[in-house]
Every structure is written in C-alpha cells, then in structure tokens.
Design an enzyme around this catalytic site. Structure first.
Site, PDB file in Angstrom:
ATOM      1  N   TYR A 161      19.007 -56.893 -32.596  1.00 54.86           N
ATOM      2  CA  TYR A 161      19.361 -55.575 -33.143  1.00 54.86           C
ATOM      3  C   TYR A 161      20.796 -55.208 -32.766  1.00 54.86           C
ATOM      4  O   TYR A 161      21.603 -54.831 -33.621  1.00 54.86           O
ATOM      5  CB  TYR A 161      18.382 -54.513 -32.605  1.00 54.86           C
ATOM      6  CG  TYR A 161      18.767 -53.095 -32.966  1.00 54.86           C
ATOM      7  CD1 TYR A 161      18.654 -52.638 -34.276  1.00 54.86           C
ATOM      8  CD2 TYR A 161      19.232 -52.204 -31.999  1.00 54.86           C
ATOM      9  CE1 TYR A 161      19.015 -51.340 -34.611  1.00 54.86           C
ATOM     10  CE2 TYR A 161      19.592 -50.901 -32.321  1.00 54.86           C
ATOM     11  CZ  TYR A 161      19.473 -50.471 -33.637  1.00 54.86           C
ATOM     12  OH  TYR A 161      19.835 -49.186 -33.958  1.00 54.86           O
ATOM     13  N   ASN A 169       8.189 -47.937 -19.314  1.00 53.06           N
ATOM     14  CA  ASN A 169       8.587 -49.324 -19.031  1.00 53.06           C
ATOM     15  C   ASN A 169       9.652 -49.319 -17.946  1.00 53.06           C
ATOM     16  O   ASN A 169      10.652 -48.639 -18.074  1.00 53.06           O
ATOM     17  CB  ASN A 169       9.130 -50.015 -20.284  1.00 53.06           C
ATOM     18  CG  ASN A 169       8.024 -50.257 -21.297  1.00 53.06           C
ATOM     19  OD1 ASN A 169       7.940 -49.574 -22.310  1.00 53.06           O
ATOM     20  ND2 ASN A 169       7.148 -51.185 -20.991  1.00 53.06           N
TER      21      ASN A 169
HETATM   22  N1  LIG Z   1      16.944 -43.111 -33.796  1.00 53.84           N
HETATM   23  C1  LIG Z   1      17.848 -43.514 -32.910  1.00 53.84           C
HETATM   24  O1  LIG Z   1      17.785 -43.172 -31.729  1.00 53.84           O
HETATM   25  C2  LIG Z   1      18.987 -44.393 -33.331  1.00 53.84           C
HETATM   26  C3  LIG Z   1      19.916 -44.792 -32.347  1.00 53.84           C
HETATM   27  C4  LIG Z   1      20.972 -45.595 -32.714  1.00 53.84           C
HETATM   28  C5  LIG Z   1      21.113 -45.993 -34.035  1.00 53.84           C
HETATM   29  N2  LIG Z   1      20.197 -45.609 -34.963  1.00 53.84           N
HETATM   30  C6  LIG Z   1      20.400 -46.060 -36.356  1.00 53.84           C
HETATM   31  O2  LIG Z   1      20.303 -44.932 -37.213  1.00 53.84           O
HETATM   32  C7  LIG Z   1      19.787 -45.336 -38.484  1.00 53.84           C
HETATM   33  C8  LIG Z   1      18.597 -44.474 -38.858  1.00 53.84           C
HETATM   34  O3  LIG Z   1      17.583 -44.638 -37.865  1.00 53.84           O
HETATM   35  P1  LIG Z   1      16.262 -43.762 -37.832  1.00 53.84           P
HETATM   36  O4  LIG Z   1      15.947 -43.519 -36.421  1.00 53.84           O
HETATM   37  O5  LIG Z   1      16.365 -42.622 -38.760  1.00 53.84           O
HETATM   38  O6  LIG Z   1      15.199 -44.836 -38.359  1.00 53.84           O
HETATM   39  P2  LIG Z   1      14.073 -44.691 -39.487  1.00 53.84           P
HETATM   40  O7  LIG Z   1      13.273 -45.946 -39.413  1.00 53.84           O
HETATM   41  O8  LIG Z   1      13.376 -43.399 -39.365  1.00 53.84           O
HETATM   42  O9  LIG Z   1      14.935 -44.685 -40.816  1.00 53.84           O
HETATM   43  C9  LIG Z   1      15.454 -45.853 -41.431  1.00 53.84           C
HETATM   44  C10 LIG Z   1      15.211 -45.717 -42.916  1.00 53.84           C
HETATM   45  O10 LIG Z   1      15.782 -46.859 -43.583  1.00 53.84           O
HETATM   46  C11 LIG Z   1      14.847 -47.324 -44.558  1.00 53.84           C
HETATM   47  N3  LIG Z   1      15.064 -48.759 -44.767  1.00 53.84           N
HETATM   48  C12 LIG Z   1      14.839 -49.751 -43.857  1.00 53.84           C
HETATM   49  N4  LIG Z   1      15.110 -50.938 -44.423  1.00 53.84           N
HETATM   50  C13 LIG Z   1      15.536 -50.692 -45.688  1.00 53.84           C
HETATM   51  C14 LIG Z   1      15.957 -51.528 -46.762  1.00 53.84           C
HETATM   52  N5  LIG Z   1      15.979 -52.848 -46.653  1.00 53.84           N
HETATM   53  N6  LIG Z   1      16.324 -50.934 -47.926  1.00 53.84           N
HETATM   54  C15 LIG Z   1      16.283 -49.586 -48.070  1.00 53.84           C
HETATM   55  N7  LIG Z   1      15.878 -48.756 -47.072  1.00 53.84           N
HETATM   56  C16 LIG Z   1      15.511 -49.306 -45.910  1.00 53.84           C
HETATM   57  C17 LIG Z   1      13.483 -47.035 -43.968  1.00 53.84           C
HETATM   58  O11 LIG Z   1      12.445 -46.981 -44.929  1.00 53.84           O
HETATM   59  C18 LIG Z   1      13.735 -45.680 -43.288  1.00 53.84           C
HETATM   60  O12 LIG Z   1      13.474 -44.605 -44.167  1.00 53.84           O
HETATM   61  C19 LIG Z   1      19.481 -46.821 -38.349  1.00 53.84           C
HETATM   62  O13 LIG Z   1      20.592 -47.556 -38.843  1.00 53.84           O
HETATM   63  C20 LIG Z   1      19.343 -47.035 -36.855  1.00 53.84           C
HETATM   64  O14 LIG Z   1      19.634 -48.349 -36.461  1.00 53.84           O
HETATM   65  C21 LIG Z   1      19.142 -44.827 -34.638  1.00 53.84           C
END
Ligand SMILES: NC(=O)c1ccc[n+]([C@@H]2O[C@H](COP(=O)([O-])OP(=O)(O)OC[C@H]3O[C@@H](n4cnc5c(N)ncnc54)[C@H](O)[C@@H]3O)[C@@H](O)[C@H]2O)c1
Length: 324
Positions: A155, A216
C-alpha cells in the site's frame, strides 16, 4: 478561514473519484453545498451507495459506476471537468500485504489512468490522495515531505509511486497535481465494519455493542489522527492553489500526536463505558509513530486545519451514536 468560506468560479465541475467512500462522499457533500457540479466515479468495491443516496436527486450531481482501471471510463468521466479530487483506491496496510497485485492494479494503474485522462482533457487542478504511510521506516518526527523512508507495505509503495507520477505529470505535461498525504483520517461515514476497518470507528462500534476491542501491539504507537473536515479543507485548498505549488506533496494532518491507548480511553470516557482491551500482536507493515509537520501545506496551500483531535473525536462519537 474554514473551507466553507472558500469560493470557486460559478458553475465549476468537479470529479470526485471514490466519491461513494468515506473521504470522497464528504468532499462531495461540501462541494454540493457550494452549488458546484459534482460527478462521482466509483465502482462501489469498498464504498457504499448509501453514502451518496442523499445527493442523487440533486440536478448538479452525477454518479458514474465505473472502474478507474478502465482508461475509457476515466476519459469519459473527466470530459469538461475543471477539478479532480482523486480518492479512489484500496486502503489498508494489512490487506495490501495479502494481495499486492490487486493494489498495484487499482492504486498505481488506476491513478495513472486518472492522471492521463485529466491531462488529455485539460483538467485545471488534480488533487490526489496519498498517505502518511509513505514515511515508511523513517523514524524522524515530525514527518516532513522531503524525508520519506522505505515503504513497509505494498500500500505505501503504491502511494509513493503515485507521488512520483504526480511530480512527473507536472514536469512533463504541465498537469497541476497536488499530492495530499492524509494522516489517519476519522469522522462521519467512515466504515466501522470488516477485518480491515480503521481503529476509531471499529472501537466505537465494538464498545457500543458491548464487545471487547483488540489493540494491536502495546497501545503506545502514536498517530496524528485527523478529522475529516481538515481533509476536505486540504482538497479544496489544493483545487484553488497556485500553479507554482503543483507537482508537490503536502502533509494533511492535524499536527498533533495521540497514543492509541489514550484514544481508546478517550472513546471509553465519551461513551461512558470501560472495557479492558485485549492486546494483540503488532501488525506487519505498521509504522510506530506518526505526526505531521503541516508547515508546507500552510505556506503553499493556505491549509489551516480547524479541528484538533479532541474537537474531532467528540463530533465523530456523536455521529456514530446517532447513526450506528
Ligand atoms: N481513511 C484514511 O485514514 C486514509 C489515510 C490516508 C490515505 N487515505 C486515502 O484516501 C482515499 C480515500 O480513502 P477512504 O478512507 O475514503 O476509503 P474508502 O474505501 O471509504 O473509499 C475509497 C472509494 O474508492 C472506491 N474505489 C476503490 N477502487 C476503485 C476502482 N478500482 N474504481 C473506482 N472506484 C474505486 C471505493 O468503492 C470507495 O468508495 C484513498 O486513496 C486512501 O488510500 C485514507
């Protein structure tokens, strides 16, 4: 100034990839409140239709159920788009260790498709989700953008690769990219379910259900837990940032540092319960400590987070009490 006061040109069109997910749906909601035109591109693999149901009747809102791994879908979705907030990806360090190939396809190829489509369609600003996991094995605190370590998980490597493409797309093609390294985001609509759920919603749900959560490691790992509204602000500021600030990475955190065990006790106190946690094994790929230096985002984007951890966790707990 909070993001509510930020002003975009009238009738601007935004594309939010991953808009049915936790962070994306919150960005969508903020943009619709500003009367912007908003498209969501999401394949609903980890997101939920319920997150965007309230927007479906809004004439300014369009939902495209497609996959970012498909370049044609990315091309169509970015036609006549001014700003992209690219959030679609698969999260979770442990899951990426189990399925590295899928992470490469979604997070690297999917993001590259989105950058390429945005460049071909003349998108003005491309803000994209990165992660504090890019700091990897570097033990320096606070985390500064120029001091990344070696990735500790597939990741983290996908996010480091996104960053490199982000810089390159600015340099080679003039696409205004802004990489936003989010630090452990929490708040309304974050999914509390499943083996890969983030700790805050997971703890809240388990405690509300009378279950005994597992921590954890020893609980002394620390994180810069960041409330969702700060992340919305980071995205909106990036979409308004100067071209000179493009091709760069920005830490989007609250600038604080909480020990996990203290977070656990804060949640217990707020819910009026006390359950001794179970301490489980340390997870592979996890970093020990994290704390964002946000001075670069402050200087170049005008990012000024409105919520510290205490303010954010109180709002998040209230939301889960009403909505679980
Ligand atoms: N939540 C956190 O703490 C956090 C921290 C650092 C980075 N991020 C990044 O922020 C972004 C959003 O994360 P989140 O927490 O909202 O996650 P989430 O899983 O709630 O949202 C991700 C969304 O992307 C969609 N998705 C995944 N693969 C896809 C594809 N191939 N085509 C189209 N849509 C797709 C999913 O259906 C989902 O709706 C991500 O890039 C994640 O890596 C999140």
């Amino acid at each position: 100034m909070s993001y509510e006061q930020l002003v975009f040109p009238e009738n601007s069109t935004f594309l939010v990839t991953g808009g049915a997910g936790f962070i994306g749906s919150n960005i969508v909601e903020a943009l619709l409140k500003k009367d912007m035109n908003v498209r969501v591109l999401d394949n609903l693999s980890t997101g939920h239709i319920e997150n965007i149901k309230p927007f479906m009747d809004n004439p300014r809102f369009t939902f495209i159920q497609e996959d970012i791994r498909d370049l044609d879908s990315c091309m169509k979705a970015t036609e006549n788009v001014d700003f992209v907030c690219h959030e679609a990806a698969w999260g979770s360090v442990p899951r990426s260790i189990e399925m590295p190939l899928l992470y490469e396809e979604i997070n690297i190829r999917g993001t590259l498709n989105m950058m390429e489509a945005s460049r071909q369609n003349g998108v003005k600003r491309f803000a994209y989700a990165c992660s504090s996991s890019v700091y990897g094995d570097s033990t320096k605190l606070p985390k500064r953008e120029s001091e990344e370590g070696n990735a500790l998980s597939p990741y983290a490597l996908t996010k480091q690769t996104n960053e490199r493409y982000g810089r390159l797309y600015k340099k080679l093609y003039g696409l205004n990219t802004y990489g936003l390294s989010y630090f452990n985001v929490f708040g309304r609509r974050q999914d509390p379910n499943g083996a890969y759920a983030a700790v805050i919603p997971k703890f809240i749900k388990q405690l509300l259900n009378g279950e005994r959560p597992t921590i954890n490691g020893d609980g002394r790992q620390s994180r810069d837990f960041t409330y969702i509204d700060n992340v919305i602000e980071g995205n909106l500021r990036a979409c308004l940032a100067s071209e000179d600030a493009a091709g760069e990475m920005y830490n989007i955190g609250a600038g604080g540092r909480e020990y996990l065990i203290d977070v656990y006790h804060d949640i217990c106190d707020a819910l009026g319960v006390f359950v001794e946690p179970v301490f489980g094994p340390t997870r592979a790929g996890d970093i020990r400590d994290s704390n964002a230096d946000i001075s670069k985002a402050r200087a170049n984007l005008g990012y000024d987070p409105s919520y510290d951890f205490k303010a954010g966790i109180a709002l998040a707990i209230e939301w889960y009490k009403q909505n679980l």
